[in-house]
Design a protein around this motif. Structure first.
Motif, PDB file in Angstrom:
ATOM      1  N   MET A   7       0.844  -1.199   0.000  1.00 12.88           N
ATOM      2  CA  MET A   7       0.000   0.000   0.000  1.00 12.88           C
ATOM      3  C   MET A   7       0.881   1.253   0.000  1.00 12.88           C
ATOM      4  SD  MET A   7      -3.040   1.055   2.648  1.00 12.88           S
ATOM      5  CE  MET A   7      -3.699  -0.599   2.762  1.00 12.88           C
ATOM      6  N   ASN A   8       0.460   2.248  -0.752  1.00 14.57           N
ATOM      7  CA  ASN A   8       1.235   3.490  -0.838  1.00 14.57           C
ATOM      8  C   ASN A   8       1.158   4.284   0.455  1.00 14.57           C
ATOM      9  OD1 ASN A   8       2.025   3.213  -3.539  1.00 14.57           O
ATOM     10  ND2 ASN A   8       0.040   3.936  -4.240  1.00 14.57           N
ATOM     11  N   THR A   9       2.248   4.987   0.762  1.00 15.39           N
ATOM     12  CA  THR A   9       2.274   5.862   1.939  1.00 15.39           C
ATOM     13  C   THR A   9       2.493   7.295   1.473  1.00 15.39           C
ATOM     14  OG1 THR A   9       3.185   4.112   3.322  1.00 15.39           O
ATOM     15  CG2 THR A   9       3.461   6.350   4.123  1.00 15.39           C
ATOM     16  N   LEU A  10       1.808   8.210   2.113  1.00 18.21           N
ATOM     17  CA  LEU A  10       1.958   9.635   1.798  1.00 18.21           C
ATOM     18  C   LEU A  10       2.234  10.367   3.104  1.00 18.21           C
ATOM     19  CD1 LEU A  10       1.669  11.897  -0.372  1.00 18.21           C
ATOM     20  CD2 LEU A  10      -0.761  11.950   0.144  1.00 18.21           C
ATOM     21  N   LYS A  11       3.238  11.224   3.084  1.00 18.61           N
ATOM     22  CA  LYS A  11       3.597  11.971   4.300  1.00 18.61           C
ATOM     23  C   LYS A  11       2.793  13.259   4.387  1.00 18.61           C
ATOM     24  CE  LYS A  11       8.361  10.797   5.630  1.00 18.61           C
ATOM     25  NZ  LYS A  11       7.866  10.000   6.736  1.00 18.61           N
ATOM     26  N   ALA A  12       2.341  13.585   5.586  1.00 17.80           N
ATOM     27  CA  ALA A  12       1.606  14.822   5.825  1.00 17.80           C
ATOM     28  C   ALA A  12       1.998  15.375   7.187  1.00 17.80           C
ATOM     29  CB  ALA A  12       0.108  14.560   5.779  1.00 17.80           C
ATOM     30  N   GLU A  13       1.730  16.663   7.364  1.00 22.34           N
ATOM     31  CA  GLU A  13       1.967  17.277   8.675  1.00 22.34           C
ATOM     32  C   GLU A  13       0.679  17.935   9.129  1.00 22.34           C
ATOM     33  OE1 GLU A  13       5.398  20.024   8.619  1.00 22.34           O
ATOM     34  OE2 GLU A  13       5.853  19.126   6.673  1.00 22.34           O
ATOM     35  N   LYS A  14       0.500  17.991  10.456  1.00 18.01           N
ATOM     36  CA  LYS A  14      -0.669  18.707  10.972  1.00 18.01           C
ATOM     37  C   LYS A  14      -0.499  20.177  10.613  1.00 18.01           C
ATOM     38  CE  LYS A  14      -2.170  15.590  14.549  1.00 18.01           C
ATOM     39  NZ  LYS A  14      -2.051  15.181  15.918  1.00 18.01           N
ATOM     40  N   ARG A  15      -1.601  20.804  10.243  1.00 18.55           N
ATOM     41  CA  ARG A  15      -1.547  22.179   9.770  1.00 18.55           C
ATOM     42  C   ARG A  15      -2.050  23.138  10.840  1.00 18.55           C
ATOM     43  NH1 ARG A  15      -6.083  24.281   5.647  1.00 18.55           N
ATOM     44  NH2 ARG A  15      -5.767  26.486   6.047  1.00 18.55           N
ATOM     45  N   ASP A  16      -1.344  24.225  11.000  1.00 20.22           N
ATOM     46  CA  ASP A  16      -1.771  25.279  11.917  1.00 20.22           C
ATOM     47  C   ASP A  16      -2.799  26.137  11.177  1.00 20.22           C
ATOM     48  OD1 ASP A  16      -2.119  27.390  13.583  1.00 20.22           O
ATOM     49  OD2 ASP A  16      -0.021  28.055  13.610  1.00 20.22           O
ATOM     50  N   MET A  17      -4.032  26.160  11.673  1.00 20.87           N
ATOM     51  CA  MET A  17      -5.106  26.872  10.980  1.00 20.87           C
ATOM     52  C   MET A  17      -4.915  28.387  10.968  1.00 20.87           C
ATOM     53  SD  MET A  17      -6.864  24.604   9.600  1.00 20.87           S
ATOM     54  CE  MET A  17      -8.415  25.328   9.059  1.00 20.87           C
TER      55      MET A  17
END
Length: 196
Positions: free
Chosen positions: A1-11
């Protein structure tokens, strides 16, 4: 399965500013999450991922080191700027059916020479548990002749009892019609009036 990196975003940081800095904004939502998680993804990672998968793709989303089993629900794309704007993900729960789409991929259309191949649907809508999700429906059209068509009910996805089909089984996906080589009359009358 593919993995995608993300970061929590400051609104507090506007989406426009993040896009200028090379990020795609997004959100992760799901029944078992206490609240939706706003995220940002590096544009190059998002583009790389979308070369292999699209809406309806199941993947592992790595949010600040925490892996989440998610489904890509929406991709918002600005075609004028050739820019991915937003990607939305649904966190999957093994015992909960989710609504998804399977992309229709036609193979061997160059082998249809007796008529014109017309694809009438791009995707099939359905519900299933995460373990039974289908990303793509691949159809070999090499044997189709004029007058032939393929309907949703003809496909394996429609016969799979683990999948609740939401698209009408009678919907036509692809047809082969006769080639018409007649010249529209308007063109011929315009030509003669120009000559006169």
């Amino acid at each position: 399965m593919n993995t995608l990196k993300a970061e929590k975003r400051d609104m507090a940081t506007k989406a426009k500013k993040l896009r200028r800095e090379g990020y795609v904004t997004g959100v992760v939502f799901g029944k078992k999450l206490p609240e939706s998680i706003p995220v940002k993804i590096a544009v190059k990672d998002a583009e790389q991922f979308l070369k292999k998968g699209g809406k309806g793709t199941q993947l592992m989303l790595d949010v600040d080191g925490e892996s989440m089993d998610v489904l890509l629900k929406e991709v918002d794309y600005n075609s004028m700027k050739h820019q991915i704007m937003e990607m939305d993900f649904q966190a999957l729960v093994s015992d909960e059916k989710v609504h998804s789409v399977a992309e229709i991929v036609l193979h061997n259309h160059e082998m249809v020479i007796s008529g014109v191949l017309q694809q009438q649907m791009e995707e099939i809508s359905y519900r299933a548990y995460p373990a039974d999700l289908v990303e793509k429906v691949e159809i070999d059209v090499s044997t189709l002749k004029v007058g032939d068509s393929i309907k949703v009910k003809d496909l394996d996805i429609a016969k799979n009892d683990k999948i609740d089909l939401l698209t009408d089984p009678e919907s036509t996906i692809v047809t082969v019609t006769e080639v018409h080589n007649s010249v529209p009359e308007e063109e011929t009358t315009e030509e003669t009036s120009e000559e006169a």
